[in-house]
Enzyme design. Structure first.
Site, PDB file in Angstrom:
ATOM      1  N   GLY A  16       0.825  -1.197   0.000  1.00 16.32           N
ATOM      2  CA  GLY A  16       0.000   0.000   0.000  1.00 16.32           C
ATOM      3  C   GLY A  16       0.856   1.242   0.000  1.00 16.32           C
ATOM      4  N   GLY A  18       0.521   5.637   0.764  1.00 12.78           N
ATOM      5  CA  GLY A  18      -0.270   6.777   1.187  1.00 12.78           C
ATOM      6  C   GLY A  18       0.451   8.060   0.898  1.00 12.78           C
ATOM      7  N   GLY A  19      -0.029   9.140   1.472  1.00  9.66           N
ATOM      8  CA  GLY A  19       0.539  10.440   1.180  1.00  9.66           C
ATOM      9  C   GLY A  19       1.940  10.634   1.717  1.00  9.66           C
ATOM     10  CG  MET A  20       2.779  10.006   5.787  1.00 11.84           C
ATOM     11  SD  MET A  20       2.942  10.651   7.464  1.00 11.84           S
ATOM     12  CE  MET A  20       4.514   9.947   7.935  1.00 11.84           C
ATOM     13  CB  VAL A  23       3.099  -0.709   3.995  1.00 18.36           C
ATOM     14  CG1 VAL A  23       3.287  -2.039   4.713  1.00 18.36           C
ATOM     15  CG2 VAL A  23       2.874   0.394   5.011  1.00 18.36           C
ATOM     16  CG  ASP A 131      -6.863   8.852  12.201  1.00 20.22           C
ATOM     17  OD1 ASP A 131      -8.021   9.275  11.977  1.00 20.22           O
ATOM     18  OD2 ASP A 131      -6.067   8.548  11.298  1.00 20.22           O
TER      19      ASP A 131
END
Length: 543
Positions: A16, A18-20, A23, A131
């Site tokens: 995967g 994401g923005g930062m 993995v 979160d």
């Protein structure tokens, strides 16, 4: 094309992005294990704000030893790039499970009770997750839950506001408590609010404030009461009051802990005059072993205890999941959860090994006492038959389990020895042998375990759950079976002896002491694998 290497890791599938962060499934050559390796994305390698958040997540999770917080093996920096080495978890996230619609209330509460346990442990340690959302809740095929992604967690108090120096809100709007939008102090009750939002979604199939526009969502969290769940699904009206209190605008009006929220919801479900909808018929088994497996007696996962969960009839999808930290945005917040896929397995050895606890317990005075009821005590006229009916569901009813005087140890009423398990996991193989000893009372049970402690010179360490082979050895300690905390006298330990890894635990509710033995688990890493198997297949189904 040759595989990428990153320090001791051989990078495999991308699980995967994401923005930062990203993995990967990776093979740790130093420890001979497959892990989920999370790395800070290249554009942020020099960004100190992202680097600080990455380090904070590592430090937070490393210090939490609650069973429902996903473990981190290692963290650090290689060639200037920060990374987290995490356990790879089999299952699906709650967001995926909810794609099929609302789930039965009993199952929803069984899953979220485990999240509540992780949150209450974090809050007791002075941390706020900030979160809590379905994509950060991982559910294994055995309905064991992990709360992940502590990347934006912070301490509670006046300095833990929701606004960063850049003026951006960090978190996910759908589940964000009202105080997160201002400069008021934030504590664990912000997570209680988010958990109440998740519970609402589990029960109704929709979020409590589903506005499409970010500003409309913020206004709803600040001003609008949640809709009545009983008007959207077959639920008792008493549950509306629980959810209303859980999502109160003023933190002072909410439940003080996540555990209190779940307890109140369970009480509402038991309200007279309302009956739960019929449970759908059971679906197909939760998976089949790969071709060539050595587990000849493998069978499908047994049905969990009624108090634990109710399956929806839809088989769990086999995916590998881990999570990345939330993405920082202005006004509207977009968070990305990394959904990991993977497979493969390892065959467990079938070699028989000598049981660790062959020493004879003495009449040592018990060190603990308890008022726990012993109605489940296997003290029937035939102790062996009673014990066979009381052993964990991972072994109950398996044809490999047998009794006899040759297995029984002094001080025990009866002993069951099993060589096959009812469950199968492609990552953590079952132990070669499992022993279960029943006792007449708590005094006999305590004396037996304390003799084990004396024989193997174990030292008590309640701060690390009793089994922490990667960082300390020869310890024992209390473990958490549910959100209420550890029970008096319920200990766990793991160690190696006589060429095999051993894991022992005390179950005071059934007056049983269990022992898993595996000749594969003679290294700290393999002993940790044995702990993982116990955590998911035994602890995850204990009532």
């Amino acid at each position: 094309m040759s595989a990428e290497t990153f320090g001791p890791y051989r990078i495999e599938d991308l699980l995967g992005r994401g923005g930062m962060g990203e993995v990967h499934r990776a093979y740790d050559t130093a420890h001979d294990r497959v892990v989920a390796l999370k790395r800070l994305s290249e554009p942020f390698v020099g960004d100190e704000a992202y680097r600080a958040r990455f380090r904070r997540e590592s430090q937070i999770v490393a210090r939490l030893r609650e069973p429902h917080v996903i473990p981190i093996h290692a963290f650090g920096e290689i060639d200037g790039r920060l990374y987290l080495d995490m356990r790879l978890v089999e299952g699906a996230d709650l967001k995926d499970l909810l794609a099929a619609g609302p789930m039965p209330p009993v199952r929803a509460l069984a899953l979220l009770a485990q999240v509540a346990g992780a949150l209450d442990a974090a809050h007791a340690d002075g941390l706020v997750h900030r979160d809590v959302k379905p994509s950060n809740i991982l559910v294994t095929p055995a309905d064991f839950v992990y709360l992940v992604d502590f990347g934006i967690a912070r301490g509670a108090g006046p300095d833990a506001t929701a606004i960063t120096q850049s003026g951006a809100v960090i978190g996910t709007l759908d589940y964000m408590a009202p105080e997160r939008f201002g400069d008021a102090p934030v504590d664990g009750r912000a997570d209680v609010y988010a958990l109440a939002c998740v519970l609402f979604e589990c029960l109704t199939g929709r979020r409590p404030f589903p506005a499409a526009e970010p500003l409309a969502q913020v206004r709803a969290h600040l001003q609008d009461p949640p809709p009545r769940a009983s008007a959207l699904a077959n639920l008792p009206p008493a549950l509306d009051d629980v959810l209303l209190r859980g999502m109160a605008k003023d933190p002072a009006h909410r439940f003080a802990t996540a555990g209190q929220l779940i307890a109140a919801a369970r009480q509402a479900l038991a309200a007279p005059g309302w009956a739960a909808p019929p449970t759908p018929p059971a679906g197909p088994p939760l998976g089949t072993p790969p071709a060539g497996t050595t587990q000849a007696a493998w069978s499908a996962h047994p049905s969990p205890p009624a108090a634990a969960s109710v399956h929806t009839g839809r088989p769990h999808r086999a995916v590998w999941i881990t999570a990345v930290a939330a993405v920082l945005v202005v006004a509207a917040v977009v968070t990305v959860a990394l959904l990991n896929r993977g497979g493969g397995g390892q065959a467990s050895a079938g070699t028989t090994t000598t049981q660790a606890g062959t020493t004879q317990p003495t009449t040592t005075e018990p060190t603990t006492s308890s008022s726990e009821p012993t109605s489940a005590t296997p003290t029937a006229a035939d102790p062996e038959t009673a014990l066979l009916a009381a052993i964990p569901t991972a072994y109950r009813g398996n044809a490999s389990c047998r009794t006899g005087a040759e297995y029984r140890q002094e001080g025990a009423l009866a002993t069951v020895m099993c060589t096959e398990s009812n469950t199968w996991n492609p990552r953590w193989g079952p132990p070669a042998e499992a022993y279960f000893h029943s006792f007449a009372d708590r005094a006999a049970q305590d004396a037996f375990f304390q003799q084990l402690v004396t024989t193997f010179q174990l030292r008590r360490d309640d701060g690390h759950g009793g089994c922490d082979p990667l960082s300390r050895s020869n310890i024992y300690g209390l473990y958490y079976r549910d959100t209420s905390g550890p029970l008096d006298g319920e200990f766990l330990t793991c160690f190696t002896t006589q060429g095999a890894g051993q894991l022992w635990w005390v179950d005071t509710r059934t007056l049983i002491i269990g022992n898993l033995s595996s000749p594969d688990a003679v290294t700290p890493e393999r002993l940790e694998h044995l702990y993982y198997w116990w955590n998911e297949q035994i602890l995850g189904t204990m009532s």
